[in-house]
Scaffold this motif. Structure first.
Motif, PDB file in Angstrom:
ATOM      1  N   UNK A 103     -30.404  71.245  -1.218  1.00  0.00           N
ATOM      2  CA  UNK A 103     -29.184  70.653  -0.659  1.00  0.00           C
ATOM      3  C   UNK A 103     -29.490  69.314  -0.001  1.00  0.00           C
ATOM      4  N   UNK A 104     -30.609  69.231   0.670  1.00  0.00           N
ATOM      5  CA  UNK A 104     -31.010  67.974   1.311  1.00  0.00           C
ATOM      6  C   UNK A 104     -31.228  66.885   0.262  1.00  0.00           C
ATOM      7  N   UNK A 105     -31.846  67.244  -0.860  1.00  0.00           N
ATOM      8  CA  UNK A 105     -32.044  66.281  -1.953  1.00  0.00           C
ATOM      9  C   UNK A 105     -30.705  65.799  -2.512  1.00  0.00           C
ATOM     10  N   UNK A 106     -29.770  66.727  -2.662  1.00  0.00           N
ATOM     11  CA  UNK A 106     -28.440  66.357  -3.161  1.00  0.00           C
ATOM     12  C   UNK A 106     -27.737  65.428  -2.180  1.00  0.00           C
ATOM     13  N   UNK A 107     -27.861  65.727  -0.904  1.00  0.00           N
ATOM     14  CA  UNK A 107     -27.243  64.890   0.120  1.00  0.00           C
ATOM     15  C   UNK A 107     -27.838  63.478   0.108  1.00  0.00           C
ATOM     16  N   UNK A 108     -29.142  63.374  -0.060  1.00  0.00           N
ATOM     17  CA  UNK A 108     -29.789  62.063  -0.160  1.00  0.00           C
ATOM     18  C   UNK A 108     -29.299  61.301  -1.389  1.00  0.00           C
ATOM     19  N   UNK A 109     -29.108  62.018  -2.489  1.00  0.00           N
ATOM     20  CA  UNK A 109     -28.600  61.395  -3.712  1.00  0.00           C
ATOM     21  C   UNK A 109     -27.189  60.836  -3.480  1.00  0.00           C
ATOM     22  N   UNK A 110     -26.334  61.627  -2.841  1.00  0.00           N
ATOM     23  CA  UNK A 110     -24.973  61.178  -2.537  1.00  0.00           C
ATOM     24  C   UNK A 110     -25.028  59.938  -1.650  1.00  0.00           C
ATOM     25  N   UNK A 111     -25.789  60.026  -0.594  1.00  0.00           N
ATOM     26  CA  UNK A 111     -25.903  58.919   0.358  1.00  0.00           C
ATOM     27  C   UNK A 111     -26.365  57.637  -0.337  1.00  0.00           C
ATOM     28  N   UNK A 112     -27.304  57.761  -1.240  1.00  0.00           N
ATOM     29  CA  UNK A 112     -27.844  56.582  -1.935  1.00  0.00           C
ATOM     30  C   UNK A 112     -26.832  55.953  -2.898  1.00  0.00           C
ATOM     31  N   UNK A 113     -25.752  56.671  -3.193  1.00  0.00           N
ATOM     32  CA  UNK A 113     -24.736  56.162  -4.116  1.00  0.00           C
ATOM     33  C   UNK A 113     -23.471  55.661  -3.413  1.00  0.00           C
ATOM     34  N   UNK A 114     -23.545  55.463  -2.114  1.00  0.00           N
ATOM     35  CA  UNK A 114     -22.420  54.889  -1.371  1.00  0.00           C
ATOM     36  C   UNK A 114     -22.765  53.438  -1.049  1.00  0.00           C
TER      37      UNK A 114
END
Length: 181
Positions: A5-16
Protein backbone atom coordinates in the motif's frame (compact mmCIF):
# COMPACT_ATOMS: atom_id res chain seq x y z
CA UNK A 1 0.03 0.59 6.21
CA UNK A 2 1.41 -2.45 4.40
CA UNK A 3 4.50 -2.06 2.22
CA UNK A 4 2.47 -2.74 -0.92
CA UNK A 5 0.00 0.00 0.00
CA UNK A 6 2.86 2.36 0.78
CA UNK A 7 4.36 1.67 -2.67
CA UNK A 8 1.01 2.40 -4.30
CA UNK A 9 0.68 5.63 -2.34
CA UNK A 10 4.16 6.72 -3.46
CA UNK A 11 3.20 5.94 -7.06
CA UNK A 12 0.05 8.08 -6.77
CA UNK A 13 1.97 10.91 -5.15
CA UNK A 14 4.61 10.86 -7.89
CA UNK A 15 1.86 11.30 -10.51
CA UNK A 16 0.42 14.54 -9.12
CA UNK A 17 1.72 17.66 -10.85
CA UNK A 18 1.77 21.17 -9.42
CA UNK A 19 0.90 24.21 -11.54
CA UNK A 20 1.61 27.57 -9.87
CA UNK A 21 -0.79 30.47 -10.44
CA UNK A 22 -3.60 28.36 -11.93
CA UNK A 23 -6.49 29.09 -12.31
CA UNK A 24 -5.42 32.44 -10.91
CA UNK A 25 -2.43 34.12 -9.29
CA UNK A 26 -1.48 32.70 -5.90
CA UNK A 27 -3.15 29.29 -6.40
CA UNK A 28 -1.00 26.15 -6.61
CA UNK A 29 -3.11 23.75 -8.67
CA UNK A 30 -2.66 20.02 -8.05
CA UNK A 31 -3.20 18.14 -11.32
CA UNK A 32 -4.38 14.50 -11.33
CA UNK A 33 -4.20 14.08 -15.13
CA UNK A 34 -0.92 12.14 -14.96
CA UNK A 35 -2.65 9.59 -12.69
CA UNK A 36 -5.32 9.05 -15.33
CA UNK A 37 -2.73 8.69 -18.07
CA UNK A 38 -0.80 5.96 -16.25
CA UNK A 39 -2.69 2.65 -15.85
CA UNK A 40 -0.57 1.60 -12.86
CA UNK A 41 -1.18 4.88 -11.03
CA UNK A 42 -4.93 4.76 -11.74
CA UNK A 43 -5.05 1.16 -10.53
CA UNK A 44 -3.14 2.18 -7.39
CA UNK A 45 -5.73 4.89 -6.60
CA UNK A 46 -8.57 2.42 -7.08
CA UNK A 47 -6.77 -0.25 -5.02
CA UNK A 48 -6.16 2.16 -2.13
CA UNK A 49 -9.76 3.38 -2.09
CA UNK A 50 -11.02 -0.20 -2.28
CA UNK A 51 -8.78 -1.26 0.60
CA UNK A 52 -10.07 1.62 2.73
CA UNK A 53 -13.72 0.88 1.99
CA UNK A 54 -13.41 -2.87 2.56
CA UNK A 55 -11.72 -2.25 5.92
CA UNK A 56 -13.94 0.60 7.13
CA UNK A 57 -17.25 0.66 5.25
CA UNK A 58 -18.28 -2.90 4.41
CA UNK A 59 -21.95 -1.88 4.46
CA UNK A 60 -21.66 0.69 1.62
CA UNK A 61 -24.42 0.46 -0.99
CA UNK A 62 -23.61 3.38 -3.30
CA UNK A 63 -20.60 5.41 -4.31
CA UNK A 64 -21.63 9.01 -5.02
CA UNK A 65 -19.27 10.93 -7.31
CA UNK A 66 -18.99 14.71 -7.46
CA UNK A 67 -18.95 16.53 -10.79
CA UNK A 68 -16.69 16.03 -12.60
CA UNK A 69 -13.55 14.37 -11.30
CA UNK A 70 -15.42 12.18 -8.83
CA UNK A 71 -16.79 10.57 -12.00
CA UNK A 72 -13.30 9.36 -12.87
CA UNK A 73 -12.62 7.38 -9.71
CA UNK A 74 -16.10 6.58 -8.42
CA UNK A 75 -17.33 4.17 -11.11
CA UNK A 76 -14.09 2.18 -10.98
CA UNK A 77 -14.41 1.83 -7.22
CA UNK A 78 -18.13 1.02 -7.36
CA UNK A 79 -17.49 -1.70 -9.93
CA UNK A 80 -14.78 -3.26 -7.77
CA UNK A 81 -17.05 -3.20 -4.73
CA UNK A 82 -20.08 -4.52 -6.61
CA UNK A 83 -22.22 -1.49 -5.69
CA UNK A 84 -23.96 1.23 -7.66
CA UNK A 85 -22.63 4.64 -8.66
CA UNK A 86 -24.60 7.92 -8.52
CA UNK A 87 -23.74 11.28 -10.08
CA UNK A 88 -23.92 14.66 -8.40
CA UNK A 89 -23.88 17.15 -11.27
CA UNK A 90 -23.85 20.86 -11.80
CA UNK A 91 -27.36 22.32 -12.14
CA UNK A 92 -29.09 21.64 -15.44
CA UNK A 93 -27.04 18.59 -16.45
CA UNK A 94 -29.37 15.78 -15.29
CA UNK A 95 -32.67 14.76 -16.90
CA UNK A 96 -35.82 14.09 -14.91
CA UNK A 97 -36.79 15.24 -11.45
CA UNK A 98 -33.83 16.44 -9.37
CA UNK A 99 -33.04 17.67 -5.88
CA UNK A 100 -30.57 20.55 -5.64
CA UNK A 101 -28.54 22.69 -3.25
CA UNK A 102 -26.75 25.99 -3.77
CA UNK A 103 -23.22 26.44 -2.40
CA UNK A 104 -20.13 28.62 -2.44
CA UNK A 105 -17.00 27.63 -4.35
CA UNK A 106 -13.47 28.88 -3.82
CA UNK A 107 -14.02 31.12 -6.86
CA UNK A 108 -17.77 31.85 -6.88
CA UNK A 109 -21.17 30.24 -6.44
CA UNK A 110 -22.72 27.08 -7.88
CA UNK A 111 -25.61 24.67 -7.57
CA UNK A 112 -25.42 20.87 -7.45
CA UNK A 113 -28.14 18.34 -8.10
CA UNK A 114 -28.91 14.65 -8.07
CA UNK A 115 -31.75 12.72 -9.68
CA UNK A 116 -34.46 12.33 -7.05
CA UNK A 117 -34.79 8.57 -7.55
CA UNK A 118 -31.06 7.81 -7.51
CA UNK A 119 -30.68 7.40 -3.73
CA UNK A 120 -33.26 5.71 -1.53
CA UNK A 121 -33.83 6.82 2.08
CA UNK A 122 -31.41 5.08 4.49
CA UNK A 123 -29.11 3.89 1.68
CA UNK A 124 -25.51 3.83 2.84
CA UNK A 125 -23.35 6.08 0.66
CA UNK A 126 -19.74 7.17 0.35
CA UNK A 127 -18.91 10.43 -1.42
CA UNK A 128 -15.87 10.63 -3.69
CA UNK A 129 -14.01 13.44 -5.45
CA UNK A 130 -10.48 14.22 -6.58
CA UNK A 131 -9.73 17.12 -4.23
CA UNK A 132 -10.77 18.59 -0.91
CA UNK A 133 -9.86 22.27 -0.59
CA UNK A 134 -12.19 24.53 1.40
CA UNK A 135 -14.85 21.81 1.54
CA UNK A 136 -17.60 23.76 -0.23
CA UNK A 137 -18.37 21.24 -2.95
CA UNK A 138 -18.22 18.22 -0.65
CA UNK A 139 -20.34 20.04 1.92
CA UNK A 140 -22.98 20.66 -0.77
CA UNK A 141 -22.89 16.97 -1.70
CA UNK A 142 -23.43 16.04 1.95
CA UNK A 143 -26.41 18.41 2.14
CA UNK A 144 -27.81 16.88 -1.04
CA UNK A 145 -27.48 13.36 0.38
CA UNK A 146 -29.17 14.52 3.60
CA UNK A 147 -32.07 15.81 1.47
CA UNK A 148 -32.26 12.31 0.00
CA UNK A 149 -32.22 10.89 3.56
CA UNK A 150 -29.13 8.80 2.75
CA UNK A 151 -26.85 7.44 5.48
CA UNK A 152 -23.51 9.12 4.76
CA UNK A 153 -20.65 6.81 5.74
CA UNK A 154 -17.88 9.26 4.84
CA UNK A 155 -16.03 11.15 2.15
CA UNK A 156 -13.00 10.14 0.08
CA UNK A 157 -10.61 12.23 -2.00
CA UNK A 158 -7.36 11.67 -3.81
CA UNK A 159 -5.86 14.97 -2.58
CA UNK A 160 -6.53 17.00 0.55
CA UNK A 161 -5.19 20.55 0.87
CA UNK A 162 -4.77 20.53 4.66
CA UNK A 163 -4.03 24.25 5.11
CA UNK A 164 -7.51 25.12 3.80
CA UNK A 165 -9.18 23.10 6.60
CA UNK A 166 -11.93 21.64 4.42
CA UNK A 167 -12.39 18.73 6.84
CA UNK A 168 -13.62 21.16 9.51
CA UNK A 169 -16.56 22.12 7.31
CA UNK A 170 -17.53 18.46 6.84
CA UNK A 171 -17.63 17.39 10.48
CA UNK A 172 -18.90 15.07 11.85
CA UNK A 173 -18.34 13.18 8.58
CA UNK A 174 -14.98 11.49 8.14
CA UNK A 175 -12.67 12.27 5.24
CA UNK A 176 -10.22 9.76 3.84
CA UNK A 177 -7.53 11.27 1.61
CA UNK A 178 -4.73 9.47 -0.17
CA UNK A 179 -2.36 12.44 -0.45
CA UNK A 180 -2.18 15.54 1.73
CA UNK A 181 -0.45 18.84 1.02
Amino acid sequence: MAANSENKLQLVHSHIRAFPDFPKEGILFRDICPILKDPAALTAVTDLFEEHVRQNHKQVELIVGLDARGFLFGPLLAQRLGVGFVLIRKKGKLPGATASVAYDLEYGKAEAEVQEDSVAPRQKVLLIDDLLATGGTMYAAIQLMKKQQADILGCMVVIELKELNGVDKLKPHSVFSLVQY
